[in-house]
Design an enzyme around this catalytic site. Sequence first.
Site, PDB file in Angstrom:
ATOM      1  N   PHE A   8       0.854  -1.197   0.000  1.00  7.72           N
ATOM      2  CA  PHE A   8       0.000   0.000   0.000  1.00  7.72           C
ATOM      3  C   PHE A   8       0.883   1.238   0.000  1.00  7.72           C
ATOM      4  O   PHE A   8       0.771   2.114   0.841  1.00  7.72           O
ATOM      5  CB  PHE A   8      -0.938  -0.051   1.218  1.00  7.72           C
ATOM      6  CG  PHE A   8      -2.175   0.785   1.056  1.00  7.72           C
ATOM      7  CD1 PHE A   8      -2.864   0.843  -0.148  1.00  7.72           C
ATOM      8  CD2 PHE A   8      -2.671   1.515   2.129  1.00  7.72           C
ATOM      9  CE1 PHE A   8      -3.996   1.613  -0.297  1.00  7.72           C
ATOM     10  CE2 PHE A   8      -3.807   2.295   2.011  1.00  7.72           C
ATOM     11  CZ  PHE A   8      -4.473   2.346   0.790  1.00  7.72           C
ATOM     12  N   GLU A 151      -0.593  -5.210 -16.773  1.00  9.47           N
ATOM     13  CA  GLU A 151      -0.439  -3.995 -17.589  1.00  9.47           C
ATOM     14  C   GLU A 151       0.415  -2.946 -16.881  1.00  9.47           C
ATOM     15  O   GLU A 151       1.219  -2.255 -17.522  1.00  9.47           O
ATOM     16  CB  GLU A 151      -1.823  -3.402 -17.899  1.00  9.47           C
ATOM     17  CG  GLU A 151      -1.804  -2.219 -18.816  1.00  9.47           C
ATOM     18  CD  GLU A 151      -1.300  -2.574 -20.203  1.00  9.47           C
ATOM     19  OE1 GLU A 151      -2.023  -3.232 -20.955  1.00  9.47           O
ATOM     20  OE2 GLU A 151      -0.162  -2.185 -20.545  1.00  9.47           O
ATOM     21  N   VAL A 154       4.712  -2.465 -17.156  1.00  9.34           N
ATOM     22  CA  VAL A 154       5.508  -1.864 -18.233  1.00  9.34           C
ATOM     23  C   VAL A 154       4.798  -0.598 -18.704  1.00  9.34           C
ATOM     24  O   VAL A 154       3.653  -0.658 -19.150  1.00  9.34           O
ATOM     25  CB  VAL A 154       5.677  -2.843 -19.426  1.00  9.34           C
ATOM     26  CG1 VAL A 154       6.504  -2.204 -20.541  1.00  9.34           C
ATOM     27  CG2 VAL A 154       6.312  -4.151 -18.970  1.00  9.34           C
ATOM     28  N   GLU A 211      12.054   3.591  -7.957  1.00  7.00           N
ATOM     29  CA  GLU A 211      11.900   2.384  -7.159  1.00  7.00           C
ATOM     30  C   GLU A 211      12.305   2.683  -5.716  1.00  7.00           C
ATOM     31  O   GLU A 211      13.002   3.669  -5.447  1.00  7.00           O
ATOM     32  CB  GLU A 211      12.804   1.279  -7.714  1.00  7.00           C
ATOM     33  CG  GLU A 211      12.430   0.822  -9.115  1.00  7.00           C
ATOM     34  CD  GLU A 211      11.001   0.293  -9.184  1.00  7.00           C
ATOM     35  OE1 GLU A 211      10.728  -0.748  -8.599  1.00  7.00           O
ATOM     36  OE2 GLU A 211      10.162   0.950  -9.822  1.00  7.00           O
ATOM     37  N   LYS A 226      11.655  -4.909 -17.275  1.00  4.98           N
ATOM     38  CA  LYS A 226      10.550  -4.730 -18.232  1.00  4.98           C
ATOM     39  C   LYS A 226      10.880  -5.441 -19.544  1.00  4.98           C
ATOM     40  O   LYS A 226       9.997  -6.028 -20.188  1.00  4.98           O
ATOM     41  CB  LYS A 226      10.285  -3.246 -18.444  1.00  4.98           C
ATOM     42  CG  LYS A 226       9.697  -2.623 -17.176  1.00  4.98           C
ATOM     43  CD  LYS A 226       9.807  -1.130 -17.129  1.00  4.98           C
ATOM     44  CE  LYS A 226       9.208  -0.598 -15.834  1.00  4.98           C
ATOM     45  NZ  LYS A 226       9.588   0.783 -15.540  1.00  4.98           N
TER      46      LYS A 226
HETATM   47  N1  HSE Z   1      10.710   3.178 -11.219  1.00  4.55           N
HETATM   48  C1  HSE Z   1       9.926   2.891 -12.371  1.00  4.55           C
HETATM   49  C2  HSE Z   1      10.229   3.944 -13.433  1.00  4.55           C
HETATM   50  C3  HSE Z   1       8.479   2.895 -12.008  1.00  4.55           C
HETATM   51  O1  HSE Z   1      10.827   4.965 -13.103  1.00  4.55           O
HETATM   52  O2  HSE Z   1       9.887   3.740 -14.589  1.00  4.55           O
HETATM   53  C4  HSE Z   1       7.584   2.332 -13.070  1.00  4.55           C
HETATM   54  O3  HSE Z   1       7.840   0.985 -13.314  1.00  4.55           O
END
Ligand code: HSE
Length: 344
Positions: A8, A151, A154, A211, A226
Amino acid sequence: MNLVIVGFGVVGQGLVEILRDKAPVLEAQFGFRPRIVAVATRTRGTLFHPGGLKPDHLLAAISAGSLDHYPNEPGLVRGLPALTLIRESNANVLVEASITDLKTAQPALDYCHAALETEKHVVLANKGPVALAYNELQAKARENGRLLRFEATVMAGTPSIRLALDALAGCTIQEARGILNGTTNYMLTQMESGMTYADALAQAQALGYAEADPTADVDGWDAASKAMILAAMLFGKSLTLDSMEVRGISSLTPDDIEAARAAGERWKLIARVTPDGATVGPVRLPVDNPLANVSGSMNAITYTTDLLGDVTLVGAGAGRLQTGFGLLSDLLEIHAMARGISAH
Ligand code: HSE
């Protein structure tokens, strides 16, 4: 539809905010009225109410620091472990929005298995399980007659997965390439206007793009995860992070960026996926290349196909509502399919 939401943070809260704010429209347009029956966090408590938790109270509680701030009410149960909530609650869909772990995908991978084994659909924003275990999870979903959707993993809610699997069905996709990390694209754009690397990263973190451990972004691992998802989904290929050539942007200096600018070029972190494998690394593109003009936290993907040639999709790649929407789009698909099935 009864949801158990695991994780969350930015994304889980984004989904709950959307479900709260769009409730009347979702019900009127699609007959979609999901209940959030359980929410589990790693360190900020868990909640279960078989009749449904209130979005406003959930968001207020987490803003105050913990789900413990959710008001008491009859039927509310606190503190059950995530795995118990997944296996034993009255949820029929698991929303996995916890932190991505690209080494083990855990504990999310166990959660996904538990959900599918107990005949729940699984919708993920967490990239780990899809990147590391796509084939086994899809097989288990099929065995149990449930759907695995991802979904949001990516390009956030920008329909990169749906474009490939649904809209382009019937074409053979030969290659996918693009800008698949919002944090680094945002940083590169800011650094072109003179911002320092550290400030650009701090801003990307404050905006909820990065992240939990932003080295995953700047060193290219997030884009690589990804690429792994795309390789598995498009070409049935299980790649590992070790087997890929992956470079990030942390070695790009202000001088590199200035040299590219002076030559009418821009640095972009490009991921490329083919049936033979995948690579991630910074590439200098001329400014008239369409990918060079994808700026800020925007992402882009180009699918090379046999029947249509190149098809390019540009849109948000990260963010609270943008990623929350990716989860919503999967939930709406499951809802539509369930209605379709029950109508027969
Ligand atoms: N940390 C990732 C980015 C978040 O900056 O694209 C989305 O997956």
